[in-house]
Design an enzyme around this catalytic site. Structure first.
Site, PDB file in Angstrom:
ATOM      1  N   ASP A  81      24.954  29.660 162.090  1.00  0.00           N
ATOM      2  CA  ASP A  81      24.625  28.246 161.893  1.00  0.00           C
ATOM      3  C   ASP A  81      25.883  27.446 161.595  1.00  0.00           C
ATOM      4  OD1 ASP A  81      21.976  28.968 162.135  1.00  0.00           O
ATOM      5  OD2 ASP A  81      21.636  29.050 159.963  1.00  0.00           O
TER       6      ASP A  81
HETATM    7  N1  URA Z   1      20.781  33.812 159.406  1.00  0.00           N
HETATM    8  C1  URA Z   1      20.782  32.486 159.158  1.00  0.00           C
HETATM    9  O1  URA Z   1      19.832  31.967 158.593  1.00  0.00           O
HETATM   10  N2  URA Z   1      21.856  31.765 159.557  1.00  0.00           N
HETATM   11  C2  URA Z   1      22.938  32.308 160.153  1.00  0.00           C
HETATM   12  O2  URA Z   1      23.898  31.597 160.464  1.00  0.00           O
HETATM   13  C3  URA Z   1      22.939  33.691 160.389  1.00  0.00           C
HETATM   14  C4  URA Z   1      21.850  34.436 160.019  1.00  0.00           C
END
Ligand code: URA
Length: 243
Positions: free
Chosen positions: A106
């Site tokens: 993310d």
């Molecule tokens: N899980 C999440 O919620 N975000 C990420 O960036 C990676 C794994």
């Protein structure tokens, strides 16, 4: 390594288009074993080619470990703001095939992200079948409960909007609001949704390891090339490959 056309090598490594290759030869920018080849269709080994006196970068393909900083997205779509590709060497975008991330993190997540132009590696390492372990360091907004450890390990935890429960995951509670989580799957926003399922908001998320590849002390925003020959399985190494 096999013999390939010079213009094909230069274009697949992102140096110039096949049509530009002829001009580069005329200008004497390209040498093969000290000589300037006469034609762009000359077949050579990529390891023999120099551009402006320098060996080609990753002529047999890119595999790199990147310490993703916060505030950038793992997409080629420029409409979504700063992308990881804006922060990486521009030549990687021009490679054929282009360099892409193995899965995504993310925008606010930091940490270990593999980058490659090898489609087969992306397939293998993102496929749920291969159960590549990914390790996340997490801070949440309120105190963690030790009962979450067996719940995450049970293979019974379900995420909002999904019927199939998550595969067993290893949760280690490291402090009142700090934890380490090891997952062998990679569903959309999985870490945040697992903690949401137990009433916690993730306030900091960092991936310290992807398969055998450990970020170790690689500084945020930096990347290192990894050995493509040793990439058959990211699980091979017990102690991990350190950056
Ligand atoms: N899980 C999440 O919620 N975000 C990420 O960036 C990676 C794994």
């Amino acid at each position: 390594m096999k013999l390939r056309r010079l213009d094909q090598i230069l274009s697949s490594c992102g140096y110039c288009s096949r049509s530009e290759a002829r001009r580069w030869l005329r200008e004497g920018r390209v040498t093969v074993e000290g000589k300037t080849p006469r034609s762009e269709d000359t077949k050579v080994l990529s390891s023999q080619v120099l551009v402006d006196g320098e060996a080609l970068e990753a002529p047999e393909g890119v595999l790199a470990l990147y310490h993703k900083p916060p505030g950038c997205v793992c997409t080629h779509e420029t409409a979504e703001g700063t992308t990881i590709y804006d922060l990486l060497p521009q030549r990687w975008r021009r490679r054929h095939p282009p360099v892409t991330s193995v899965g995504r993190l993310d925008k606010d997540t930091t940490g270990a992200l593999l980058l490659t132009d090898q489609g087969a590696l992306v397939q293998r390492w993102t496929s749920p079948k291969h159960k590549v372990p990914k390790v996340y360091e997490i801070t949440v907004d309120s105190v963690l409960d030790p009962n979450m450890v067996p719940l995450f390990a049970s293979g019974q935890l379900t995420l909002e909007g999904e019927a199939a429960p998550c595969l067993p995951a290893t949760l280690e509670i490291l402090g009142p609001r700090q934890a380490r989580l090891t997952l062998v799957e990679g569903r959309f926003h999985q870490v945040k949704r697992m903690f949401a399922a137990v009433g916690r908001n993730v306030t900091r998320l960092h991936r310290s390891r992807f398969g055998a590849y450990d970020l170790a002390r690689l500084p945020e925003g930096s990347w290192v090339f990894l050995d493509l020959d040793q990439s058959a399985s990211p699980l091979d190494s017990g102690s991990g490959k350190r950056a």
